[in-house]
Design an enzyme around this catalytic site. Structure first.
Site: not given
Length: 372
Positions: A30-31, A34
């Site tokens: 998820h990170e 980003h």
């Protein structure tokens, strides 16, 4: 046995390890999404941490400080231009470079990348499962086990039998009960909820046979059981068919997930600690993973699918502090023609963060209350 002993008995060391690995992998990717969308647009990323809390190890590589932190829960990225800038006199101001200088679509892309990554993981893992294990057939119920000394055993039903029709009618793909759609194979449960003559068409070793019997749904107020454990039959599927099925399954799961979140918020605002099967806290999640680890690797994959899907849509809820809340603030700024002031944005983010922390505390308390 006290509460701590009860909690410890519900978990296993292997289950805890798998819980950390599954949640850690979901959060890391998820990170990473980003990070990738920020770097793709030329925005610097100051740090990327695996884990939270005190930093254990750090190394600078390609302009980013990569960290391994003490607490193996979650992670974070520090993207240039997202946090206020401190001046020499100690006063903070709005950033004007990096993320802050991106156009609206660029900001939304960075913020949306994390939840989309979890959604992609959900679909990918589901596709892998369907391609390897087969696609569920909603119009066929496979008997997985026949309980000893049961009515089903007396009727000659066996594990591996596939029920294809009930009372002379083929099982449909779907049916509606109380306004909610259900897979057709679940209709067997509702058929046995009423008394009368029943006929099951059973497929065994490629041969169809009829199993007819008279049925009483309850005796002296006690609901009767046929004595079988059953699930949808599965059929081999190609990779494209598995992918299409995973898309359809995800689409069907989203409304149920949103209803579960809605129920959680309703219980939060009314301080209702009653339990349900739709939302689990950290202890409940670890217990589910412990049970899955004892079953099979594919059971763990199914848990990973649910966690990634939940993480994707929870982060999209428009609460400040979550990705959905940040996207909302970006869109509000675009509609106003100028971003919110630093004081306004900080007040909204603090309120949103406090709400999320209270919600998490409520989920944990509700989770622990099961053991009292």
């Amino acid at each position: 046995m006290n509460v701590l002993q009860s909690i410890a008995a519900a978990l296993t060391p292997l289950g805890l390890l798998w819980t950390l690995l599954i949640i850690g992998a979901a959060t890391f990717l998820h990170e990473l999404a980003h990070f990738a969308l920020a770097r793709w647009q030329g925005v610097a990323v100051k740090s990327f941490s695996v884990g939270m809390g005190p930093v254990l190890l750090r190394r600078v590589w390609r302009g980013t400080e990569w960290r391994l932190s003490l607490l193996p829960i979650g992670g974070y990225v520090e993207i240039d231009g997202m946090a206020p800038v401190e001046e020499a006199n100690g006063v903070y101001r709005q950033p004007t470079r990096g993320f802050a200088a991106l156009p609206t679509w660029g900001k939304v892309a960075v913020l949306l990348a994390g939840p989309l990554m979890n959604l992609v993981l959900t679909i990918g893992l589901m596709t892998l499962t369907f391609a390897s294990q087969g696609v569920p057939a909603p119009d066929r119920a496979r008997i997985e086990a026949v309980l000893p000394n049961s009515r089903a055993g007396a009727l000659g039903l066996q594990a591996g039998d596939v029920i294809t029709a009930i009372n002379g009618r083929d099982i449909p793909d779907t049916y509606t009960l109380n306004g909610q759609p259900h897979a057709g194979w679940e209709s067997l449960r509702d058929t046995l909820a009423t008394s009368g003559h029943k006929t099951l068409t059973v497929l065994r070793d490629g041969t169809a046979r009829q199993v007819a019997f008279d049925w009483q749904a309850s005796v002296n107020g006690v609901q009767q059981r046929l004595g079988i454990q059953y699930a949808p039959d599965v059929q081999p599927a190609s990779l494209p068919a598995a992918f299409v099925t995973s898309l359809r399954t995800t689409g069907e799961a989203v409304p149920q997930l949103l209803r579960a979140f809605g129920g959680l918020f309703a219980k939060f605002f009314t301080l209702n600690l009653s339990q349900d099967q739709n939302v689990s806290g950290p202890i409940g999640t670890a217990q589910i993973v412990s049970q899955a680890a004892a079953l099979s690797p594919w059971a763990l994959v199914q848990v990973a699918v649910l966690l990634n899907l939940s993480l994707a849509f929870f982060n999209l809820i428009p609460i400040p502090g979550l990705d959905g809340g940040r996207i909302l603030l970006v869109l509000v700024g675009a509609l106003r023609g100028r971003p919110l002031t630093l004081a306004q944005e900080q007040a909204i983010n603090v309120a949103g963060f406090a709400f999320v922390m209270l919600l998490m505390a409520f989920v944990v308390v509700r989770d622990v209350s099961r053991f009292f």
